[in-house]
Design an enzyme around this catalytic site. Sequence first.
Site, PDB file in Angstrom:
ATOM      1  N   HIS A  81       0.812  -1.219   0.000  1.00  0.00           N
ATOM      2  CA  HIS A  81       0.000   0.000   0.000  1.00  0.00           C
ATOM      3  C   HIS A  81       0.841   1.261   0.000  1.00  0.00           C
ATOM      4  O   HIS A  81       0.315   2.365   0.085  1.00  0.00           O
ATOM      5  CB  HIS A  81      -0.928   0.028   1.223  1.00  0.00           C
ATOM      6  CG  HIS A  81      -0.207   0.271   2.509  1.00  0.00           C
ATOM      7  ND1 HIS A  81       0.390  -0.734   3.213  1.00  0.00           N
ATOM      8  CD2 HIS A  81       0.034   1.410   3.198  1.00  0.00           C
ATOM      9  CE1 HIS A  81       0.959  -0.228   4.305  1.00  0.00           C
ATOM     10  NE2 HIS A  81       0.771   1.069   4.313  1.00  0.00           N
ATOM     11  N   HIS A  84      -5.425  -3.072   1.616  1.00  0.00           N
ATOM     12  CA  HIS A  84      -5.479  -1.769   2.294  1.00  0.00           C
ATOM     13  C   HIS A  84      -6.678  -0.975   1.775  1.00  0.00           C
ATOM     14  O   HIS A  84      -7.099  -1.143   0.630  1.00  0.00           O
ATOM     15  CB  HIS A  84      -4.177  -1.022   2.007  1.00  0.00           C
ATOM     16  CG  HIS A  84      -3.930   0.151   2.898  1.00  0.00           C
ATOM     17  ND1 HIS A  84      -4.418   1.411   2.638  1.00  0.00           N
ATOM     18  CD2 HIS A  84      -3.243   0.255   4.059  1.00  0.00           C
ATOM     19  CE1 HIS A  84      -4.039   2.233   3.596  1.00  0.00           C
ATOM     20  NE2 HIS A  84      -3.325   1.555   4.479  1.00  0.00           N
TER      21      HIS A  84
HETATM   22  N1  UDP Z   1      -1.097  -5.016   9.714  1.00  0.00           N
HETATM   23  C1  UDP Z   1      -2.268  -5.491  10.256  1.00  0.00           C
HETATM   24  N2  UDP Z   1      -3.285  -5.895   9.422  1.00  0.00           N
HETATM   25  C2  UDP Z   1      -3.162  -5.884   8.073  1.00  0.00           C
HETATM   26  C3  UDP Z   1      -1.947  -5.407   7.513  1.00  0.00           C
HETATM   27  C4  UDP Z   1      -0.935  -4.971   8.369  1.00  0.00           C
HETATM   28  O1  UDP Z   1      -2.412  -5.555  11.481  1.00  0.00           O
HETATM   29  O2  UDP Z   1      -4.110  -6.266   7.377  1.00  0.00           O
HETATM   30  C5  UDP Z   1      -0.039  -4.535  10.635  1.00  0.00           C
HETATM   31  C6  UDP Z   1       1.318  -5.146  10.403  1.00  0.00           C
HETATM   32  O3  UDP Z   1       1.491  -6.276  11.205  1.00  0.00           O
HETATM   33  C7  UDP Z   1       2.290  -4.042  10.771  1.00  0.00           C
HETATM   34  C8  UDP Z   1       1.491  -2.792  10.619  1.00  0.00           C
HETATM   35  O4  UDP Z   1       0.136  -3.149  10.415  1.00  0.00           O
HETATM   36  O5  UDP Z   1       2.721  -4.114  12.099  1.00  0.00           O
HETATM   37  C9  UDP Z   1       2.052  -2.081   9.430  1.00  0.00           C
HETATM   38  O6  UDP Z   1       1.365  -0.987   9.151  1.00  0.00           O
HETATM   39  P1  UDP Z   1       1.647  -0.204   7.826  1.00  0.00           P
HETATM   40  O7  UDP Z   1       2.088  -1.158   6.763  1.00  0.00           O
HETATM   41  O8  UDP Z   1       0.466   0.647   7.643  1.00  0.00           O
HETATM   42  O9  UDP Z   1       2.840   0.773   8.204  1.00  0.00           O
HETATM   43  P2  UDP Z   1       4.401   0.627   8.100  1.00  0.00           P
HETATM   44  O10 UDP Z   1       4.799  -0.550   8.899  1.00  0.00           O
HETATM   45  O11 UDP Z   1       4.761   0.507   6.649  1.00  0.00           O
HETATM   46  O12 UDP Z   1       4.902   1.894   8.714  1.00  0.00           O
END
Ligand code: UDP
Length: 392
Positions: free
Chosen positions: A216, A249
């Site tokens: 996403h 997402h």
């Molecule tokens: N995550 C979740 N459900 C989902 C997809 C991701 O709980 O369907 C969690 C994942 O385990 C991770 C977090 O969301 O810890 C990541 O969030 P995101 O990708 O939005 O942010 P980033 O990690 O890239 O900053």
Amino acid sequence: MSIPKSPHKILTLFGTRPEVIKLAPVIRELEGRPQIFRTINVASGQHAELFHPFVRLFDIRIDHNLEIMRENQTPNQVCARVLSEFEPILAQQEPDLLLVQGDTTTAMAGALTAFHRRIPVGHVEAGLRSGNVLSPYPEEMNRRLITRLATYHFAATEHNRETLLQEGIAADSIFVTGNPVVDSLNAILARKPRLPRIEEILSSTSGMKRIVLTTHRRESFGEIMEGNLRVLRRFVERHDGVALIFPVHLNPAVVEKAKSILSEHPRIHLTSPLGYEEFVFLLSQAWLIVSDSGGVQEEAPTLGKPLLILRENTERPEAIQSGVARLVGGDPLRLEEMLEEAIGDESWITKVGKTENPFGCGDSGKRICQILESLVTGPAWKGHGRTQTNAD
Ligand code: UDP
């Protein structure tokens, strides 16, 4: 003369799901020491639907909500709203310290607001750098700006500490603590709740090699995302024993591509975004993870699962150095090659589970809290929150 305040007020500000996941263990530890600390937990409202289930899951009390969420707002609008809505809370609460996490515009704008009021800032997950200010955007710049604004830097790894030192940050303001995502993940794995939605997907993909996909990030939008999704569909079509599970997402750009490219295949499962318990359990049952997420790069080594990173660079090279993750880059054909390599020779996949976790062992929340305790109760504590603001 300043009047010592006890307990010390620690204000946390957060607005997205990764911030909740990673600040929850710190808040829990702080709240376990009420004689030393009083917590004030502030939600910015940067995200709404993806945020509240995480606040409920980790049982975080929200004392203030800035409610800055608007449809399609730009980083500048997020920043402007946080600056104007957060300042009155800081003025009212006069905390001893603001804690922010990671690289969001909420965290950056919050740190700037606190700096303007001479309130010290602690930065959790400090020292990550991709080396390209435009990728991830705007997060890489947010991290760098928070480093300049922060007083205390809680680095997850030795490598992050080195980065901060190279940027001229004083050694005595940097603390290597591991990443609290490991604490949260361990806590969630220990719960073992019933998860009907996931159990259904797992039973219909039983015995298959499950690929769990998340994508996403802005950098992946357009041709790259489209190409990657087509490659994944072709891969599933070519290999009878492979299933793809994709929690999609909510961003319309992702939903539209996922539906048009991945629909109508019996071994491809599209779901809405999953709760953290569901997602972590699904990851733990994966054969391979494919993702452009930052947090997933820390969760894969914690779970001992192989990961293909859908990015051109990573601010978490530790995951690659530990052998758990491989960087795909921006070319979907490279993804295709790497998927074929992984299934053609499974030695990488089977080796991954046995490596040490570079992001810590799950005691980060406790370590950050102990460091904060020794800082606020120690002789070097400047108490520059209320005292200096009032003196202005
Ligand atoms: N995550 C979740 N459900 C989902 C997809 C991701 O709980 O369907 C969690 C994942 O385990 C991770 C977090 O969301 O810890 C990541 O969030 P995101 O990708 O939005 O942010 P980033 O990690 O890239 O900053």
